[in-house]
Scaffold this motif. Structure first.
Motif, PDB file in Angstrom:
ATOM      1  N   ARG A 188       0.785  -1.110   0.027  1.00  0.00           N
ATOM      2  CA  ARG A 188       0.043   0.010  -0.052  1.00  0.00           C
ATOM      3  C   ARG A 188       0.695   1.339  -0.153  1.00  0.00           C
ATOM      4  N   THR A 232      -2.846   3.964  -3.158  1.00  0.00           N
ATOM      5  CA  THR A 232      -2.855   2.722  -4.153  1.00  0.00           C
ATOM      6  C   THR A 232      -2.664   1.476  -3.146  1.00  0.00           C
ATOM      7  N   VAL A 265      -2.760  -2.712  -3.471  1.00  0.00           N
ATOM      8  CA  VAL A 265      -2.852  -4.056  -4.287  1.00  0.00           C
ATOM      9  C   VAL A 265      -2.914  -5.228  -3.037  1.00  0.00           C
ATOM     10  N   TYR A 293      -2.956  -9.211  -3.377  1.00  0.00           N
ATOM     11  CA  TYR A 293      -2.689 -10.685  -3.928  1.00  0.00           C
ATOM     12  C   TYR A 293      -3.188 -11.721  -3.012  1.00  0.00           C
ATOM     13  N   ASN A 316      -6.186  -8.018  -6.743  1.00  0.00           N
ATOM     14  CA  ASN A 316      -7.148  -6.722  -6.647  1.00  0.00           C
ATOM     15  C   ASN A 316      -6.253  -5.284  -6.739  1.00  0.00           C
ATOM     16  N   LEU A 317      -6.490  -4.384  -7.374  1.00  0.00           N
ATOM     17  CA  LEU A 317      -5.680  -3.089  -7.564  1.00  0.00           C
ATOM     18  C   LEU A 317      -6.772  -2.011  -7.422  1.00  0.00           C
ATOM     19  N   ASN A 318      -6.489  -1.189  -6.186  1.00  0.00           N
ATOM     20  CA  ASN A 318      -7.418  -0.314  -6.063  1.00  0.00           C
ATOM     21  C   ASN A 318      -6.695   1.142  -5.819  1.00  0.00           C
ATOM     22  N   THR A 319      -6.981   2.106  -6.777  1.00  0.00           N
ATOM     23  CA  THR A 319      -6.328   3.543  -6.525  1.00  0.00           C
ATOM     24  C   THR A 319      -7.478   4.412  -6.468  1.00  0.00           C
ATOM     25  N   THR A 353     -10.160   0.562 -10.344  1.00  0.00           N
ATOM     26  CA  THR A 353     -10.135  -0.609  -9.825  1.00  0.00           C
ATOM     27  C   THR A 353      -9.861  -1.781 -10.850  1.00  0.00           C
ATOM     28  N   ASP A 354      -8.922  -2.591 -10.637  1.00  0.00           N
ATOM     29  CA  ASP A 354      -8.754  -3.923 -11.319  1.00  0.00           C
ATOM     30  C   ASP A 354      -9.014  -4.994 -10.502  1.00  0.00           C
ATOM     31  N   ASN A 355      -9.178  -6.215 -11.192  1.00  0.00           N
ATOM     32  CA  ASN A 355      -9.104  -7.515 -10.621  1.00  0.00           C
ATOM     33  C   ASN A 355      -8.551  -8.453 -11.862  1.00  0.00           C
TER      34      ASN A 355
END
Length: 733
Positions: free
Chosen positions: A663, A676, A678, A680, A688-691, A708-710
């Motif tokens: 983080r 940011t 992340v 795993y 998961n990526l959360n910004t 957000t990405d998964n």
């Protein structure tokens, strides 16, 4: 029920034994300031040059709370307060000691410029307001030594909910030998009863270099300085002003893009708008309204490794549910909650809602809430209404009796063939008595719940009670629970049903007079769970020894013995592999150790380790660590890692999996934040990526940009992706 007949009278007796406020002698007489040409309005600038400050009383001679509570504080702190027709003003001068060595190079010690920081990791000044002087509920405000604000709601006599934000103004100014905190709290931002001229108050100061925590009115070291049982008093020269109409409207607009790559759907655009409103019905009673709310900017939940047989709990973060939310959300116990607000709006849209909450007078609190969700055609989920009514009556000095009624209703609903079936209604009625003696030594609760729905009526009761005795050296507690097999709380959090539980605990603290160790001592706890036929299903006995150093680092070692009889087939790795049969019995022993480093270092760390037996005569190794480094006050880096290695005998599968979460927190100013995060999660097969970028361009008004990405682990192929832009504005009518 025999235990109920014993414990219930004990709770009343303990309450009656301590009926007088502890720090009655600590009084601050506050006077109104009248701005003139000679004494202008107070300017919030960290400079104490207004005439009103020169004429105000000074609260000083703070008491040490930590490392010991037997003397005055070594660091001097002076506090002054005044008010006018709009605002309550406070200024605190926090002096440093003489500079003894190079450790001053990092002074002050802070995490960042982000709001609502961690108390233990910052030089700070905060204060606690109890406007009803009931030593149960209130507000907390303050700042760390570089000016990052802290605000929250106080409940249960001193617990703080920092998710609550409101409009107020503050500045921290640094000097060679001190820092000065100055703030204006609008009377519109807090709740209080007309005509009351005595409020509870206490001030708290934390200094990491000297490891000293202090307070104006003395607080025993075993309690937090937020403990409202130990507040002093503000004596007003006249009743605080009534501020007239108090209406806030908080609209939002939102735009977003999202795409589900796994189902190969095209990118979807989302545009939305909604509004919240706050209406002060009285100065102590608030009406919250919401239409088409959206919570996309709320912080992402921190994932955990799940090796439990039951549902995990994640706290509520949505602002609408928070103010005075303790009366409804904290009814019951941690694992017996008849109401859990995160059940509302779970995968469905909330159309509108209203909540009336606050004080009717010094003795009565009320909470009424009604929420309406929309229909989901894809699953057949009907539109549903959620209604809650809670009433609380204070008894003795700090205790209370509360009742709650919860109703979940499916509207115009008939089950459809081929789609999931939902209940037409689910209702809960509850009664509880909360004990809190005036000195906080005795606390406890007695709880009764009953659920009603079309399917179940018998064995739908809950009874639980606990009693806790807390002194400087001893903490002794007892708790028991009974949850019927057919008890149903569809709007609650009750992960387990059909059991009887007994949980005694005891700990003892040794306080050396000198040396590097501040305190140390053992703790023994035991949990025994039976089914309704009183056949044992679970038990765990744990012995723990904790050492706390004067540097505030903490080291613990422990050992435990566990027994579980499975009530349903269970995969002990929770990864979708082989399951153990229902009715099988499992016994094992475990040892472990934990360490948390001193918070004043720029580099902080913690670790924990456990090793021992596991289900089916297997073994489990768990290693966890958390690392942090801060470039004060702008950048905070963190890394958490959790590793599990589970070895099971053939033909069961062995599992190894990581949970890793780096983080980055970047706080450019007190109003511009970038995070940011992340995660795993090998067990859940997800990355998961959360910004999130947050710009607080006006008080409690924000622009959020959230991405957000998964991903799938290994290949890192995208599962889904979303980008949201949201703008909110707090407008006082």
């Amino acid at each position: 029920m025999k235990l109920f007949r014993i414990l219930f009278p004990c709770l009343f007796i303990c309450t009656a034994l301590f009926a007088q406020k502890k720090n009655e002698a600590y009084q601050y007489h506050i006077r109104q300031t009248q701005p003139t040409d000679r004494t202008p309005h107070i300017k919030i600038d960290g400079v104490m040059d207004e005439q009103a400050w020169l004429e105000a009383e000074t609260a000083t001679d703070f008491f040490m709370a930590l490392p010991m509570d037997t003397s005055f504080a070594k660091l001097r702190t002076d506090v002054k307060m005044t008010y006018d027709q709009q605002n309550f003003y406070i200024i605190a001068v926090c002096y440093y000691p003489r500079r003894p060595d190079s450790s001053w190079a990092n002074r002050p010690f802070v995490q960042s410029l982000r709001r609502d920081w961690e108390f233990q990791k910052n030089d700070n000044f905060i204060f606690f307001l109890d406007p009803f002087d009931d030593q149960t509920n209130g507000f907390t405000f303050g700042a760390n030594a570089v000016g990052a604000q802290w605000d929250g709601l106080l409940y249960d006599g001193g617990r703080a909910n920092l998710s609550w934000d409101n409009k107020w103004y503050s500045v921290v100014k640094q000097y060679e030998d001190r820092y000065v905190f100055e703030a204006a709290i609008p009377f519109k931002s807090i709740r209080y009863k007309k005509g009351i001229t005595r409020w509870g108050i206490n001030f708290s100061r934390n200094d990491l270099l000297t490891t000293e925590k202090s307070s104006w009115a003395p607080v025993p070291r075993q309690f937090p300085t937020a403990s409202l049982a130990y507040t002093g008093s503000i004596i007003w020269d006249q009743a605080p002003p009534q501020v007239g109409p108090n209406i806030s409207v908080i609209p939002y607009v939102l735009g977003g893009l999202s795409r589900d790559y796994q189902s190969e759907k095209p990118t979807a655009f989302r545009g939305d708008a909604g509004v919240d409103a706050k209406v002060a019905v009285t100065s102590s009673l608030n009406l919250d309204l919401t239409v088409n709310p959206d919570f996309s900017q709320v912080d992402v939940d921190q994932q955990v490794t799940n090796l439990d047989r039951f549902e995990l709990f994640f706290p509520e973060r949505r602002q609408f549910f928070l103010e005075n939310g303790d009366q409804i959300s904290n009814f019951g116990y941690a694992n017996i909650r008849p109401f859990f607000s995160r059940r509302i709006g779970l995968g469905v849209p909330i159309r509108f809602g209203a909540r009336l909450s606050g004080k009717l007078n010094k003795d009565w609190r009320i909470g009424l809430m009604d929420m309406q969700t929309g229909k989901v055609d894809e699953t057949g989920l009907p539109a549903q209404n959620f209604a809650v009514m809670a009433l609380q009556r204070r008894v003795f000095s700090r205790s209370n009796i509360g009742v709650i009624l919860i109703n979940k209703e499916s509207l115009n609903y008939e089950p459809e063939l081929g789609k999931p079936t939902y209940s037409k209604y689910n209702r809960n009625f509850g009664l509880e008595y909360n004990l809190a003696s005036s000195n906080n030594v005795w606390t406890g609760k007695v709880l009764l719940l009953k659920s009603f729905d079309p399917q179940n009526s018998n064995r739908s009761l809950v009874h639980a009670a606990n009693l806790l005795y807390t002194t400087r050296k001893w903490i002794i507690g007892w708790q028991h629970e009974y949850v019927g097999q057919n008890y149903s709380a569809e709007v609650g959090y009750v992960p387990r049903r059909g059991y009887v539980k007994f949980n005694p605990t005891a700990s003892y603290l040794i306080l050396p007079k000198g040396g590097s160790v501040l305190s140390h001592g053992p703790q023994l706890s035991s949990v025994h769970i039976y089914d309704e036929s009183f056949r044992k299903t679970d038990s765990e006995t744990m012995a723990l020894y904790t050492t706390t150093f004067r540097s505030k680092s903490v080291f613990s070692v422990w050992a435990s013995q566990s027994y579980i009889r499975l009530l349903a087939p269970f995969d002990p790795t929770n990864t979708g592999r082989d399951t153990l049969a229902r009715g099988t019995e499992h016994r094992w022993k475990t040892i472990g150790a934990d360490y948390i480093s001193k918070p004043q270092s720029l580099f902080t760390y913690s670790f924990s380790a456990r090793y021992g037996g596991y289900y089916a005569d297997g073994t489990r190794l768990n290693l966890a660590t958390s690392l942090g480094y801060r470039f004060q006050p702008y950048v905070s880096l963190a890394m958490s890692a959790n590793y599990n290695e589970i070895r099971l005998p053939e033909p069961l599968s062995t599992a190894k999996f990581w949970l890793v979460g780096p983080r980055i927190d970047l706080t450019m100013t007190n109003s511009l934040f970038f995070t940011t995060f992340v995660q795993y999660n090998e067990q859940a097969k997800n990355v998961n990526l959360n910004t999130r970028l947050q710009w607080r361009y006006a008080p409690v008004s924000d622009l959020f940009i959230v991405y957000t990405d998964n991903y799938l682990p290994g290949s890192l192929s995208v599962k889904n992706r979303a980008l949201v832009l949201k703008l909110t504005y707090w407008w006082n009518v």
